[in-house]
Design a protein around this motif. Structure first.
Motif, short mmCIF file in Angstrom:
data_model
loop_
_atom_site.label_atom_id
_atom_site.label_comp_id
_atom_site.label_asym_id
_atom_site.label_seq_id
_atom_site.Cartn_x
_atom_site.Cartn_y
_atom_site.Cartn_z
N LYS A 314 0.82 -1.22 0.00
CA LYS A 314 0.00 0.00 0.00
C LYS A 314 0.85 1.27 0.00
N GLY A 315 2.16 1.10 -0.14
CA GLY A 315 3.04 2.26 -0.14
C GLY A 315 3.32 2.82 1.24
N GLU A 316 3.03 2.05 2.29
CA GLU A 316 3.14 2.54 3.66
C GLU A 316 4.47 2.13 4.30
N PHE A 317 4.88 2.91 5.30
CA PHE A 317 6.10 2.64 6.06
C PHE A 317 5.94 3.22 7.46
N SER A 318 6.81 2.81 8.36
CA SER A 318 6.82 3.33 9.73
C SER A 318 8.25 3.33 10.27
N PHE A 319 8.55 4.34 11.08
CA PHE A 319 9.85 4.45 11.74
C PHE A 319 9.65 4.86 13.19
N VAL A 320 10.62 4.50 14.03
CA VAL A 320 10.68 5.00 15.41
C VAL A 320 11.82 6.01 15.47
N LEU A 321 11.49 7.24 15.83
CA LEU A 321 12.48 8.32 15.92
C LEU A 321 12.90 8.43 17.37
N ASN A 322 14.13 8.00 17.64
CA ASN A 322 14.56 7.83 19.03
C ASN A 322 15.28 9.04 19.61
N GLN A 323 15.49 10.09 18.82
CA GLN A 323 16.20 11.26 19.32
C GLN A 323 15.45 12.53 18.95
N PRO A 324 15.59 13.58 19.75
CA PRO A 324 14.96 14.85 19.38
C PRO A 324 15.74 15.56 18.29
N GLY A 325 15.06 16.46 17.60
CA GLY A 325 15.71 17.25 16.55
C GLY A 325 14.92 17.20 15.26
N TRP A 326 15.52 17.77 14.20
CA TRP A 326 14.90 17.76 12.88
C TRP A 326 15.25 16.46 12.16
N TRP A 327 14.21 15.79 11.65
CA TRP A 327 14.36 14.53 10.92
C TRP A 327 13.88 14.72 9.49
N CYS A 328 14.57 14.04 8.58
CA CYS A 328 14.19 14.05 7.16
C CYS A 328 13.81 12.64 6.75
N CYS A 329 12.63 12.50 6.19
CA CYS A 329 12.17 11.23 5.62
C CYS A 329 12.26 11.35 4.10
N TYR A 357 9.82 17.73 13.12
CA TYR A 357 10.60 18.01 14.32
C TYR A 357 10.10 17.15 15.48
N VAL A 358 11.05 16.64 16.28
CA VAL A 358 10.74 15.82 17.44
C VAL A 358 11.32 16.51 18.68
#
Length: 368
Positions: A314-329, A357-358
């Motif tokens: 279905k074109g879906e994905f998931s990630f766990v972002l374990n640190q604060p800050g700006w993330w790029c997917c 942002y996290v």
């Protein structure tokens, strides 16, 4: 003349050298692919959200002063002037409207009062639904960089830069939301970021809403790998508590649409999304998450520099972002070849990027 035994050894080494060369070619492709994917287009606002100011407590009305009456000359007595900081009663300032004359009808009864015409009704409705106005602004940074190395790269001006605004009143046509769109390409100014040429814009925010900033980069020649790269980038900005619109596609050719709200996150946080190509889910697409390593921390291996996955059917994905800050997917796919500097067709690598942002557990509330 070499013996058969020596010839056998030569053949073995020839096959061994060929295998080593093939292995090196494979590893080089992996290294180059990782290096190319590490080059991302940055698109971030100067703050991850704009919060509404806290409501001010109502000031108590000052006690009325007792007016002294001048018994000797009452005709010269004047009322004290109103202070500037006292609330003004708007109703008291408006003079009474003269009563409309009611002409008797033919049967002697009073004629009915006039009712508002239909032409006046839309204007009254528009005034009733007037949108609140705000006076905010922020800066938006656009550049090319390697997020883990925290290194800047030279970037040409994008060929499209715009912002879409959603709120509860955003109209829907044929099942598709029609947000307000504002082109911002003319507002870009050349700046310096991480000692490289970058782009910045100061954006005025006059209404609450969910703002989606989008850019379409120009294809740029990656001489080190003999191919072109082109990025379609977006990020969201909630203003004054409005969140409607974060899960809606913006119509980019290659796009990441969040399945989980991309703001108000605290590490560790889950981020899920769908990769779309020409508006359709893209299965088995390569997706990576990389954080801007502003601290320049070291990691055990190069695999720890980002997180990799592939989309499902279905074109879906998931990630766990374990640190604060700006993330790029970023999702990557090959595009149609373009004419290279030598006039011959060269491969194109397309990237769909989404920035979010996290916060950390120790982050303080964003106060106004």
């Amino acid at each position: 003349m070499p013996s058969a035994h020596r010839a056998c050894h030569l053949g073995f080494f020839e096959h061994k050298n060929a295998a080593v060369a093939a292995l090196w070619t494979f590893l080089s492709c992996l290294i180059f692919a990782a290096s190319a994917q590490a080059q991302v287009t940055l698109l971030v606002p100067s703050q991850p959200s704009v919060e509404a100011p806290a409501p001010r407590p109502k000031a108590e009305a000052p006690a009325k002063r007792e007016e002294k009456k001048d018994e000797k000359r009452p005709q010269d007595a004047k009322a004290p002037a109103a202070k500037a900081d006292q609330p003004v009663d708007a109703a008291a300032k408006q003079p009474e409207q003269p009563a409309a004359e009611h002409k008797p009808a033919a049967n002697g009864d009073a004629a009915p009062a006039e009712t508002p015409t239909k032409a006046d009704q839309p204007e009254a409705a528009a005034q009733a639904h007037a949108e609140p106005q705000i006076d905010e602004e922020l800066d938006v940074l656009i550049t090319m960089m390697r997020p883990f190395q925290y290194e800047g790269l030279v970037m040409d001006m994008p060929q499209m830069f715009a912002v879409l605004r959603y709120d509860s009143a955003t109209p829907v046509k044929d099942g598709v939301a029609q947000p307000e769109r504002r082109d911002l390409l003319g507002d870009l100014e050349e700046i310096r970021y991480l000692n490289q040429k970058a782009w910045g814009a100061n954006v005025a925010l006059t209404k609450p809403g969910l703002y989606q900033f989008i850019i379409e980069g120009r294809p740029w020649w990656d001489a080190a790998h003999g191919r072109y790269l082109q990025h379609y980038v977006k990020t969201t900005l909630p203003v004054y508590g409005v969140e409607r619109g974060w899960s809606l596609p913006v119509g980019q050719r290659f796009e990441i649409v969040p399945l989980s709200r991309p703001f108000g996150l605290t590490a560790p946080a889950i981020f899920s999304g769908t990769v779309l190509m020409d508006g359709k889910p893209l299965a088995s697409a390569s997706v990576r998450m990389a954080r801007i390593n502003t601290e320049k921390r070291t990691v055990p291996t190069s695999w720890h520099e980002d997180i990799a996955a592939r989309t499902n059917n279905k074109g879906e994905f998931s990630f766990v972002l374990n640190q604060p800050g700006w993330w790029c997917c970023m999702a990557s796919i090959p595009g149609d070849p373009l004419k290279g500097p030598d006039g011959q067709p060269k491969p194109l690598q397309m990237g769909a990027l989404f920035w979010l942002y996290v916060d950390s557990l120790s982050s303080e509330p964003r106060k106004r």
